[in-house]
Design an enzyme around this catalytic site. Structure first.
Site, PDB file in Angstrom:
ATOM      1  N   HIS A  18     -14.493  -0.639  26.016  1.00 17.36           N
ATOM      2  CA  HIS A  18     -14.919   0.714  25.656  1.00 17.36           C
ATOM      3  C   HIS A  18     -15.114   1.502  26.946  1.00 17.36           C
ATOM      4  O   HIS A  18     -15.777   1.034  27.882  1.00 17.36           O
ATOM      5  CB  HIS A  18     -16.220   0.607  24.855  1.00 17.36           C
ATOM      6  CG  HIS A  18     -17.027   1.855  24.771  1.00 17.36           C
ATOM      7  ND1 HIS A  18     -16.558   3.018  24.245  1.00 17.36           N
ATOM      8  CD2 HIS A  18     -18.312   2.110  25.158  1.00 17.36           C
ATOM      9  CE1 HIS A  18     -17.511   3.942  24.295  1.00 17.36           C
ATOM     10  NE2 HIS A  18     -18.578   3.413  24.848  1.00 17.36           N
ATOM     11  N   TYR A  46     -19.698  10.529  23.445  1.00 21.58           N
ATOM     12  CA  TYR A  46     -21.141  10.711  23.591  1.00 21.58           C
ATOM     13  C   TYR A  46     -21.457  10.954  25.066  1.00 21.58           C
ATOM     14  O   TYR A  46     -20.661  10.627  25.962  1.00 21.58           O
ATOM     15  CB  TYR A  46     -21.927   9.516  23.046  1.00 21.58           C
ATOM     16  CG  TYR A  46     -21.697   8.195  23.748  1.00 21.58           C
ATOM     17  CD1 TYR A  46     -22.359   7.867  24.932  1.00 21.58           C
ATOM     18  CD2 TYR A  46     -20.829   7.242  23.217  1.00 21.58           C
ATOM     19  CE1 TYR A  46     -22.158   6.657  25.567  1.00 21.58           C
ATOM     20  CE2 TYR A  46     -20.617   6.028  23.838  1.00 21.58           C
ATOM     21  CZ  TYR A  46     -21.282   5.738  25.019  1.00 21.58           C
ATOM     22  OH  TYR A  46     -21.073   4.539  25.656  1.00 21.58           O
ATOM     23  N   ASP A  69     -28.567 -12.616  -8.272  1.00 18.90           N
ATOM     24  CA  ASP A  69     -28.729 -12.862  -9.700  1.00 18.90           C
ATOM     25  C   ASP A  69     -27.490 -13.599 -10.191  1.00 18.90           C
ATOM     26  O   ASP A  69     -26.381 -13.380  -9.704  1.00 18.90           O
ATOM     27  CB  ASP A  69     -28.992 -11.572 -10.481  1.00 18.90           C
ATOM     28  CG  ASP A  69     -27.863 -10.555 -10.374  1.00 18.90           C
ATOM     29  OD1 ASP A  69     -27.025 -10.668  -9.461  1.00 18.90           O
ATOM     30  OD2 ASP A  69     -27.826  -9.641 -11.211  1.00 18.90           O
TER      31      ASP A  69
END
Length: 814
Positions: free
Chosen positions: A229, A263, A548
């Site tokens: 990255h 960013y 369940d």
């Protein structure tokens, strides 16, 4: 525990990055102090992803679990100090919208923040400019400001936690390269390094992108991909001069420009830029050099300027001041991605005692470490981890090819606007039912789950929607939906429909001890004569709902269990005694749900058995024939209508479909998809595990107390249930007041103007003419008004009595 002399079991953690250091701190704080942390590099920065991490902590996430992890990371690192500074710097976070789609997405994210208890505020362009003066506000629609997010100082946080863990007895050894993991009797017993062997009762792989290397030593495939990255840092900017203290480095919020996969954070008078906009850059962890053989840190690769060039243009478009500077330094840092973008946590069944704490970023590090420590010491984490458990992946999702393809896609999509129903593009189709060819002929629109192609509706049914008036949907709610869904729901209520239930997991449990084992593991009473079907719960020791199950007793020592995920099989296998045999029969079998008022008229002529209500009661099973096909028929209905689940082997599945389809023509049979299925089940109030309830919830607050038989003898979780008081929250049915309103799930619910809970499942109820939403809320009387926030708008809703549809069960029991 006496043989451990009060120090707990011997634990060896492989990896002294932020996860390994956090785990050592959490374990020793709980009294397990015989902890050894090994790393091949020098401490405190041994060269993994932690050593170069920019430290961004954004808590808001569609996953409630990841938000909780990040929230704990903020809390813990704020309380830690290194070099006289806290290990967390709360500069805040600011996500920008430069497109209408992203601006709408930020409204949705603001709702997620409210659901999970994160402070967040939608702000206009002018306020964005105040928070980040370098931003060109003319580019903006607005932003989402989260004032409590910020920057984690990862390496100092490691040092602080190492010091605390050492003070309690832990040891941290650098320059120790792990070369093997020894086993004895199916358990780990030691970790072998180039500098000696370390006996161990538990081994935790917290090795980051080296996880597959460590996993292979234990015979475990770790489903993650190492990817590089890009991160770059500019030269000093005059606009930044004097803006920040050189020790804290930043004062302005972390900035995310997700429309361009970027960013930003401050480094005193410079700007750091991270980019996900480039091509995936996979790294083979088996080929990563050792620390001393690498040019720099092993996790830091040379910066590829050609990959960054388009992002640099985007940076200067948003932050014009960058046009007067240039990139001073950069690197391609390696870190981990999984096929679904989530961490991989938990203990392996083989070998026992081998734990994974992998694919965890700094953002979630302390929270994930706490969860694993709780799991190891207490036997269960306090948070629901089903999205993170290592057992969640199907075998078909664990191949190296699948992991590489899907994990690389996670990198590409990390900042994309992803609809909750949006399926992956590749690799598909992977798993298909025997009816797939017929479904395609009917124009099935497939989504995907667990690798399975699942029809959500059929274009062949579109003409049935003519004349059905439905409220208009907004662009978000209209995605992965069609008006045809309403026609399929109505056809099920009025006629008969075929549903492909093949992806539901099926387990076979046999042997002399099968009944006693299932009685011990589940909450309901299964001691019934063969032919009985029972809805029951798989609980943990604290009474939390792990799953369940629908259990059919087909013979005295043979059961078919309808389960939810690979984790259910794993849990049962861990506890099964020698006289019980379990196997997953899902891939070798298939299932068609035949439901609707005309279901009996369709099926009865095809079978020699009596399918009348008297001859084949509700929650009963028979092994019989449908035409030429041997089937196990169970009279169950997840849609609230008369009908059966018909199971057969995969090789006969197409014949079963064709037999039912041909016979059903006279009754107007249709094929119906999961979108109608979900609408119908919510009208009946049927819960979906993993959405409506998890291990964080007990049966009584989830409205499933009917599946608990306290008088049947002991079972897992019974003691905890016996000690419970009145529930402080309940899974609550809501009907939206406006017939045109729709919500989709995870939205915050407001009571008296304050956030009080969140929506679990929601769907338009076509029979009721209202959207149905279930939500976790404080106990409220039926008729109480609440508000559900949807994309920033408060949508009035009313607490309803359940079941909303057919409360007398007359339609199922006829």
């Amino acid at each position: 525990m006496s043989r451990f002399a009060g120090r707990g079991p011997r634990v060896v953690v492989v990896g002294a990055g932020i996860v390994g250091c956090s785990l050592a701190d959490e374990l020793t704080a709980r009294g397990w102090t015989d902890v050894t942390v090994l790393d091949q590099g020098p401490l405190p920065a041994p060269g993994g992803s932690t050593s170069h991490a920019p430290g961004l902590v954004f808590r808001t996430n569609p996953s409630r679990t990841l938000t909780a992890f990040a929230t704990y990371t903020v809390e813990k690192f704020t309380s830690l100090e290194a070099d006289g500074l806290p290990c967390f710097h709360p500069v805040g976070g600011l996500e920008l919208a430069t497109t209408p789609e992203r601006w709408a997405e930020l409204h949705r994210r603001a709702g997620l923040a409210a659901s999970w208890g994160v402070r967040a505020e939608l702000v206009g362009p002018a306020r964005c400019k105040e928070l980040w003066p370098l931003v060109d506000e003319s580019r903006l629609y607005g932003g989402l400001y989260t004032p409590d997010d910020g920057l984690a100082r990862a390496v100092p946080a490691c040092r602080a936690q190492m010091a605390r863990a050492r003070a309690r007895g832990a040891r941290f050894l650098d320059r120790h390269t792990v070369t093997g993991i020894e086993q004895d009797g199916g358990r780990v017993c030691a970790v072998v390094t180039d500098r000696g062997t370390f006996p161990a009762d538990h081994v935790v792989s917290a090795a980051g992108f080296w996880g597959p290397v460590v996993g292979r030593m234990a015979g475990v495939d770790v489903p993650l991909l190492a990817l590089a990255h890009q991160y770059a840092i500019t030269r000093p900017l005059s606009e930044q001069a004097g803006a920040n203290d050189s020790r804290t480095e930043a004062s302005r919020p972390i900035l995310r420009f997700q429309d361009r996969d970027l960013y930003f954070r401050e480094h005193t008078d410079r700007i750091g830029i991270g980019s996900y906009a480039h091509r995936p850059l996979p790294v083979d962890p088996f080929g990563v050099p050792a620390y001393d053989d690498a040019e720099g840190m092993p996790s830091s690769y040379p910066f590829t300027e050609e990959d960054f060039a388009p992002s640099w243009q985007d940076c200067r478009w948003l932050l014009p001041a960058l046009g007067r500077t240039e990139i001073e330094e950069g690197f391609n840092g390696v870190f981990s991605f999984t096929p679904d973008g989530m961490p991989v946590l938990g203990e392996c069944r083989a070998p026992r005692g081998f734990w994974l704490a992998e694919a965890v970023w700094v953002t979630h590090s302390a929270g994930a470490a706490r969860a694993v420590a709780e799991w190891m010491v207490d036997g269960r984490p306090s948070l629901d981890l089903h999205e993170c458990e290592l057992t969640r992946f199907e075998d078909a999702q664990r191949s190296p090819a699948y992991v590489a393809e899907r994990a690389a896609r996670q990198f590409v999509e990390v900042y994309d606007v992803i609809h909750p129903l949006q399926p992956p593009d590749e690799p598909r189709p992977l798993r298909v039912s025997p009816f797939h060819a017929r479904q395609r002929e009917l124009g099935a629109v497939f989504l995907e789950g667990g690798g399975w192609e699942r029809p959500h509706w059929y274009e062949a049914n579109a003409p049935l929607a003519d004349g059905i008036t439905l409220p208009a949907r907004d662009a978000w709610a209209a995605r992965h939906w069609s008006p045809t869904v309403a026609a399929e729901a109505r056809a099920t209520r009025e006629g008969v429909a075929l549903y492909d239930m093949t992806p539901l997991r099926r387990l076979e449990v046999t042997g002399p001890g099968a009944l006693a084992f299932l009685q011990r593991m589940t909450s309901n009473n299964l001691a019934k004569r063969p032919g009985a079907v029972t809805y029951t719960l798989l609980l943990d020791e604290a009474g939390g709902i792990r799953s369940d199950l629908t259990v059919a007793r087909l013979a005295p020592d043979r059961f078919q269990v309808g389960a939810n995920s690979p984790a259910d099989l794993d849990r049962l296998l861990r506890h099964a005694p020698a006289d019980v045999h379990l196997r997953d029969i899902t891939s070798g079998t298939c299932c068609i749900g035949v439901w609707g008022p005309a279901a009996r008229a369709l099926v009865q002529p095809l079978t020699p058995d009596d399918f009348s209500h008297q001859g084949f009661g509700y929650f009963r099973a028979k092994e019989t024939w449908v035409g030429h096909v041997p089937v196990t028929a169970m009279r169950l209905s997840y849609v609230g209508e008369l009908g059966w689940e018909l199971y057969t082997t995969a090789d006969l599945g197409l014949r079963l479909w064709d037999t039912l389809w041909e016979a059903g023509r006279a009754h107007g049979v249709i094929a119906a998809g999961r979108s109608a299925f979900n609408s119908l089940r919510l009208e009946k109030g049927y819960r979906a595990w993993g959405h409506d309830m998890t291990a964080e919830h007990n049966p009584y607050e989830a409205g499933l107390g009917f599946a608990v038989r306290m008088d049947k003898g002991d079972f897992v979780g019974r003691a905890a249930l016996a000690a419970l008081g009145e529930p402080a929250r309940r899974l609550t049915p809501l009907l939206l007041d406006d017939p045109a309103a729709v919500v989709l799930g995870k939205e915050p619910v407001y009571v008296d103007g304050a956030p009080a809970g969140y929506v679990t499942s929601a769907s338009y109820g076509y029979t009721l003419g209202r959207c149905v939403a279930y939500a976790w809320l404080p106990p409220l009387r039926a008729g109480t008004g609440v508000d559900v926030e949807y994309f920033g708008e408060k949508v009035p809703a009313t607490v309803a009595e359940e079941p909303l549809f057919d409360p007398e069960m007359t339609r199922i029991r006829r």
